[in-house]
Design a protein around this motif. Structure first.
Motif, PDB file in Angstrom:
ATOM      1  N   ALA A 188       0.835  -1.205   0.000  1.00 52.58           N
ATOM      2  CA  ALA A 188       0.000   0.000   0.000  1.00 52.58           C
ATOM      3  C   ALA A 188       0.868   1.252   0.000  1.00 52.58           C
ATOM      4  O   ALA A 188       2.001   1.232   0.488  1.00 52.58           O
ATOM      5  CB  ALA A 188      -0.914   0.011   1.220  1.00 52.58           C
ATOM      6  N   ARG A 237      -4.208   0.569  -2.317  1.00 56.59           N
ATOM      7  CA  ARG A 237      -3.765  -0.806  -2.116  1.00 56.59           C
ATOM      8  C   ARG A 237      -3.076  -1.274  -3.405  1.00 56.59           C
ATOM      9  O   ARG A 237      -3.611  -1.109  -4.499  1.00 56.59           O
ATOM     10  CB  ARG A 237      -4.983  -1.682  -1.808  1.00 56.59           C
ATOM     11  N   GLU A 260      -1.777  -1.510   5.058  1.00 57.49           N
ATOM     12  CA  GLU A 260      -2.543  -0.448   4.379  1.00 57.49           C
ATOM     13  C   GLU A 260      -2.835   0.714   5.326  1.00 57.49           C
ATOM     14  O   GLU A 260      -3.231   1.793   4.884  1.00 57.49           O
ATOM     15  CB  GLU A 260      -3.820  -0.982   3.708  1.00 57.49           C
ATOM     16  N   LEU A 261      -2.613   0.526   6.614  1.00 55.88           N
ATOM     17  CA  LEU A 261      -2.652   1.646   7.558  1.00 55.88           C
ATOM     18  C   LEU A 261      -1.232   2.131   7.835  1.00 55.88           C
ATOM     19  O   LEU A 261      -0.937   3.326   7.847  1.00 55.88           O
ATOM     20  CB  LEU A 261      -3.297   1.221   8.885  1.00 55.88           C
ATOM     21  N   ARG A 282     -10.073   6.657   3.443  1.00 52.54           N
ATOM     22  CA  ARG A 282     -10.500   5.949   2.237  1.00 52.54           C
ATOM     23  C   ARG A 282      -9.348   5.129   1.676  1.00 52.54           C
ATOM     24  O   ARG A 282      -8.199   5.588   1.638  1.00 52.54           O
ATOM     25  CB  ARG A 282     -10.992   6.959   1.177  1.00 52.54           C
ATOM     26  N   THR A 283      -9.662   3.912   1.259  1.00 53.58           N
ATOM     27  CA  THR A 283      -8.668   3.037   0.641  1.00 53.58           C
ATOM     28  C   THR A 283      -9.118   2.726  -0.776  1.00 53.58           C
ATOM     29  O   THR A 283     -10.271   2.348  -0.999  1.00 53.58           O
ATOM     30  CB  THR A 283      -8.513   1.743   1.461  1.00 53.58           C
ATOM     31  N   TYR A 284      -8.219   2.935  -1.717  1.00 54.35           N
ATOM     32  CA  TYR A 284      -8.516   2.697  -3.141  1.00 54.35           C
ATOM     33  C   TYR A 284      -7.893   1.363  -3.544  1.00 54.35           C
ATOM     34  O   TYR A 284      -6.927   0.905  -2.926  1.00 54.35           O
ATOM     35  CB  TYR A 284      -7.943   3.823  -3.995  1.00 54.35           C
ATOM     36  N   ASP A 285      -8.435   0.791  -4.631  1.00 56.74           N
ATOM     37  CA  ASP A 285      -8.104  -0.607  -4.918  1.00 56.74           C
ATOM     38  C   ASP A 285      -6.979  -0.859  -5.902  1.00 56.74           C
ATOM     39  O   ASP A 285      -6.505  -1.976  -6.008  1.00 56.74           O
ATOM     40  CB  ASP A 285      -9.352  -1.343  -5.394  1.00 56.74           C
ATOM     41  N   VAL A 293      -6.849   7.121   8.064  1.00 61.19           N
ATOM     42  CA  VAL A 293      -7.022   6.598   6.697  1.00 61.19           C
ATOM     43  C   VAL A 293      -8.527   6.500   6.441  1.00 61.19           C
ATOM     44  O   VAL A 293      -9.183   5.542   6.821  1.00 61.19           O
ATOM     45  CB  VAL A 293      -6.338   5.225   6.540  1.00 61.19           C
ATOM     46  N   VAL A 296      -5.353   6.020   0.875  1.00 63.45           N
ATOM     47  CA  VAL A 296      -4.330   4.982   0.683  1.00 63.45           C
ATOM     48  C   VAL A 296      -4.709   4.155  -0.536  1.00 63.45           C
ATOM     49  O   VAL A 296      -5.878   3.843  -0.744  1.00 63.45           O
ATOM     50  CB  VAL A 296      -4.241   4.085   1.942  1.00 63.45           C
ATOM     51  N   GLY A 303       0.448   5.606   0.725  1.00 59.68           N
ATOM     52  CA  GLY A 303      -0.379   6.748   1.093  1.00 59.68           C
ATOM     53  C   GLY A 303      -0.260   7.826   0.031  1.00 59.68           C
ATOM     54  O   GLY A 303       0.708   7.876  -0.730  1.00 59.68           O
ATOM     55  N   THR A 324       1.080   4.894   6.047  1.00 62.27           N
ATOM     56  CA  THR A 324       0.971   6.343   6.279  1.00 62.27           C
ATOM     57  C   THR A 324       1.893   6.821   7.403  1.00 62.27           C
ATOM     58  O   THR A 324       2.114   8.016   7.545  1.00 62.27           O
ATOM     59  CB  THR A 324      -0.475   6.748   6.626  1.00 62.27           C
TER      60      THR A 324
END
Ligand code: ZN
Ligand code: ZN
Length: 374
Positions: free
Chosen positions: A36, A371, A163-164, A345-348, A343, A369, A38, A167
């Motif tokens: 991931a 992924r 994924e966290l 929002r996470t995008y794919d 975080v 973030v 950021g 950042t």
């Protein structure tokens, strides 16, 4: 090997998703499968031409985490399968004057940032369209795989969600470092954080952790002010000027100890408002990046002198990023550091980098973030 990366090409206004060739890691380097990255504002500054000293084409991204897939000759500390968070601003040499002075983030190797190739030997590992690609801040985390110095890698426990954790590398270290190292916030202080993006959200938590008796979060976006309250801010305001009466009330007119400037982009016109919020010996810490051409700010120099006010810059939290990452990973493990709320929002996929920056500009995310692999 072949992999994919988001590249900024000369004359092209947006990130281009390219298939690239990645060489094996050289001496002291490791191959990282990125999990991931950021989306820090600095990469958007880069895209908009805010770093004219940096050579293009370049792979963006400098806030990443992943899993080590291969190590080059001479690598001692990092092993295959290690989970790592990548550190900024650079792997310090340990021998130059700033390194010896305890300021490794100012290591003289920083002079190599502009050409953007490997910090180890100044050559490129990343290639596309028949050209060598630079990597932003010696990392290039907008990529499914990258090759970095082992000294950029901080090993973290496999249980820490990458994924966290990605950042932490920039937003975490910078926001916490600005408060703990640059501002030197002490128990009982009153702290104003101007701008609740990734760095500001971290600065709010750091100020609470340091024992500030009041933390005032300033942001025009209601949703970001709500996040700040969740992270421990005691009150919020929409602008620096709006915060003035509240800070005056809170402090019986003595005003805040510190204002930490963590906005999307710096603006010299706001410096007087920030200085008005601090009292005697109060410190304004400038973390946000200003436009390269901005050279003016109008401030009351009389107040600056009479009240011993201070305006200080802050690069990467005035910290060795590796030390900051280890500190914050431990803090998260202890339940004292909320990454989930930062975080938002996470995008794919890599292709979402542009969407993420669009959302950032629209004020609908705190830290986005992307992924990059499972
Ligand atoms: Zn950054
Ligand atoms: Zn050095």
């Amino acid at each position: 090997m072949r992999t994919r990366a988001a590249v900024l090409w000369p004359g092209e206004p947006q990130w281009s998703i390219d298939e690239i060739t990645l060489d094996p890691p050289g001496v002291g380097e490791v191959l990282v499968r990125m999990v991931a990255t950021g989306l820090c504002h600095s990469d958007d500054h880069l895209r908009r031409g805010g770093y004219p000293e940096i050579r293009l084409p370049i792979i963006g991204g400098h806030e990443g985490a992943g899993v080590v897939e291969a190590v080059g000759p001479g690598v001692r500390r990092i092993r295959v399968c290690d989970h790592v968070v990548l550190s900024v601003p650079l792997p310090p040499c340990g021998d130059c004057a700033p390194c010896l002075d305890g300021r490794p983030y100012f290591c003289e190797r920083g002079a190599l940032l502009g050409q953007g190739f490997q910090v180890s030997d100044g050559t490129a590992r990343h290639h596309a369209r028949g050209q060598d690609l630079g990597v932003f801040v010696f990392l290039g985390t907008f990529a499914e795989h990258t090759v970095v110095s082992e000294k950029n890698c901080v090993r973290v426990e496999p249980g820490l969600p990458l994924e966290l954790a990605c950042t932490i590398g920039c937003a975490g270290v910078t926001g916490w470092g600005a408060v703990l190292n640059t501002a030197e916030v002490r128990p009982g202080d009153v702290v104003v954080v101007a701008g609740v993006g990734g760095i500001g959200a971290n600065a709010v938590q750091a100020a609470c952790f340091a024992g500030a008796r009041a933390v005032v979060a300033v942001d025009p976006v209601p949703f970001k002010r709500q996040i700040a309250m969740k992270l421990g801010a005691t009150l919020t305001a929409t602008t620096l000027d709006d915060a003035l009466p509240a800070v005056r009330d809170l402090t019986h007119g003595r005003m805040a100890n510190t204002v930490v400037m963590t906005m999307a982009a710096g603006d010299g016109r706001l410096l007087e408002s920030a200085l008005s919020l601090v009292g005697k010996r109060g410190r304004v810490v400038v973390v946000n990046v200003h436009p390269a051409e901005e050279t003016a700010a109008t401030i009351s120099l009389r107040n600056l002198q009479s009240f011993e006010k201070q305006v200080v810059g802050c690069l990467a939290g005035s910290w060795d990023g590796r030390k900051g990452i280890a500190f914050l990973a431990d803090l998260h493990h202890a339940g004292r550091y909320d990454l989930d709320s930062i975080v938002t929002r996470t995008y794919d996929s890599l292709a979402d980098v542009t969407t993420g920056y669009h959302d950032q500009a629209a004020g609908t995310i705190v830290r986005g973030v992307v992924r990059l692999s499972a």
